[in-house]
Enzyme design. Sequence first.
Site, PDB file in Angstrom:
ATOM      1  N   GLU A  39      42.056  42.376  49.794  1.00  0.00           N
ATOM      2  CA  GLU A  39      43.503  42.579  49.979  1.00  0.00           C
ATOM      3  C   GLU A  39      43.755  43.879  50.742  1.00  0.00           C
ATOM      4  OE1 GLU A  39      45.960  41.952  46.528  1.00  0.00           O
ATOM      5  OE2 GLU A  39      47.745  42.753  47.514  1.00  0.00           O
ATOM      6  N   ASP A  91      44.157  34.201  37.584  1.00  0.00           N
ATOM      7  CA  ASP A  91      43.995  35.659  37.475  1.00  0.00           C
ATOM      8  C   ASP A  91      43.906  36.076  36.017  1.00  0.00           C
ATOM      9  OD1 ASP A  91      43.801  37.155  39.800  1.00  0.00           O
ATOM     10  OD2 ASP A  91      45.959  37.134  40.185  1.00  0.00           O
ATOM     11  N   LYS A 108      39.789  35.071  38.193  1.00  0.00           N
ATOM     12  CA  LYS A 108      39.692  36.175  39.173  1.00  0.00           C
ATOM     13  C   LYS A 108      39.924  37.502  38.452  1.00  0.00           C
ATOM     14  CE  LYS A 108      42.855  36.925  42.612  1.00  0.00           C
ATOM     15  NZ  LYS A 108      43.403  38.267  42.305  1.00  0.00           N
ATOM     16  N   ASP A 150      48.535  36.717  39.310  1.00  0.00           N
ATOM     17  CA  ASP A 150      49.419  37.509  38.442  1.00  0.00           C
ATOM     18  C   ASP A 150      50.548  38.143  39.266  1.00  0.00           C
ATOM     19  OD1 ASP A 150      47.958  39.454  39.711  1.00  0.00           O
ATOM     20  OD2 ASP A 150      47.336  40.507  37.884  1.00  0.00           O
ATOM     21  N   SER A 151      50.556  37.855  40.566  1.00  0.00           N
ATOM     22  CA  SER A 151      51.707  38.235  41.400  1.00  0.00           C
ATOM     23  C   SER A 151      52.981  37.587  40.856  1.00  0.00           C
ATOM     24  CB  SER A 151      51.495  37.811  42.860  1.00  0.00           C
ATOM     25  OG  SER A 151      51.135  36.445  42.926  1.00  0.00           O
ATOM     26  N   GLU A 206      39.975  41.917  39.133  1.00  0.00           N
ATOM     27  CA  GLU A 206      40.061  42.977  40.144  1.00  0.00           C
ATOM     28  C   GLU A 206      39.029  44.068  39.848  1.00  0.00           C
ATOM     29  OE1 GLU A 206      44.050  44.498  40.520  1.00  0.00           O
ATOM     30  OE2 GLU A 206      44.890  42.505  40.869  1.00  0.00           O
TER      31      GLU A 206
HETATM   32  O1  KIV Z   1      48.139  37.781  42.261  1.00  0.00           O
HETATM   33  C1  KIV Z   1      47.997  37.243  43.367  1.00  0.00           C
HETATM   34  O2  KIV Z   1      48.803  36.430  43.820  1.00  0.00           O
HETATM   35  C2  KIV Z   1      46.809  37.623  44.148  1.00  0.00           C
HETATM   36  C3  KIV Z   1      46.785  37.230  45.585  1.00  0.00           C
HETATM   37  C4  KIV Z   1      47.753  38.022  46.352  1.00  0.00           C
HETATM   38  C5  KIV Z   1      45.442  37.307  46.151  1.00  0.00           C
HETATM   39  O3  KIV Z   1      45.945  38.245  43.641  1.00  0.00           O
END
Ligand code: KIV
Length: 256
Positions: free
Chosen positions: A175, A80, A109, A41-42, A111
Amino acid sequence: MNKIKKIISKKNKTKIVSLTAYSKNVASILDNYCDIILVGDSLGSVLYNYKSTKEVTLNTMIEHSKSVRMGIKKSLMIVDMPHNTYRNPKEALKNAKLIMKKTKCDGVKLEGGKKIYETVKTLIKNKIPVMGHLGLLPQSDKTFKFKGKNEIERNNILRDAQLLEKAGVFSIVLECVETSLAKLVTQSLNILTIGIGASKYCDGQILVFDDLIGLNPINYRFVKKYANIRIEISKAVSNYSKEVRKNKFPNKNNSY
Ligand code: KIV
């Protein structure tokens, strides 16, 4: 052996290579070198210039993931779950099922630690593989500082990692976690730790692809730029613009 078991079996044998991808063409290159490709989600900050990943929607993640899926043949593809899509086990299950169905990814994924323990258990009970994410949590962090500098933080991160392992995750992204803590967490788990700004002691590493190739103009202390693609793009576009203005492109035959 299924894909997830195979990847866990690499612990203590070989390092895990992981990168983010948001589109098919990039994913198809990364697929030759990576064990895990993450649709992170970056993309909210990298592509959409959002102030935080909190603004990323489920639909945006699904559309980018569908594109990435087309580029991957062998790597494990993880997506994510964006902010506010897993506030309780029921909501998480509904949204994770949707992500899995629409994107054909291999897992999701999430958090967090203790707070999402039941949620993670529910997903895994429903055969949805889960990757954890501890340390700096962009979906909820306010300070964006390195984690594990005081005893409380260290104990919480270690406890959360052990809880996530108990819940059944196959790996955990660490992270911006302080070196000795990342080492301790990695040694105390049978599953994989994947570090970003979390030392060489993790089982593997992940970077945001745009950072690795220098497309993102921002510099992060823990990111090594393996290329400066902005220079290459500038050269190409500069040559193209010169040739168009001089009427050299296209050529007489309109063929190359
Ligand atoms: O959102 C993302 O790209 C991430 C990575 C930085 C691990 O969670």
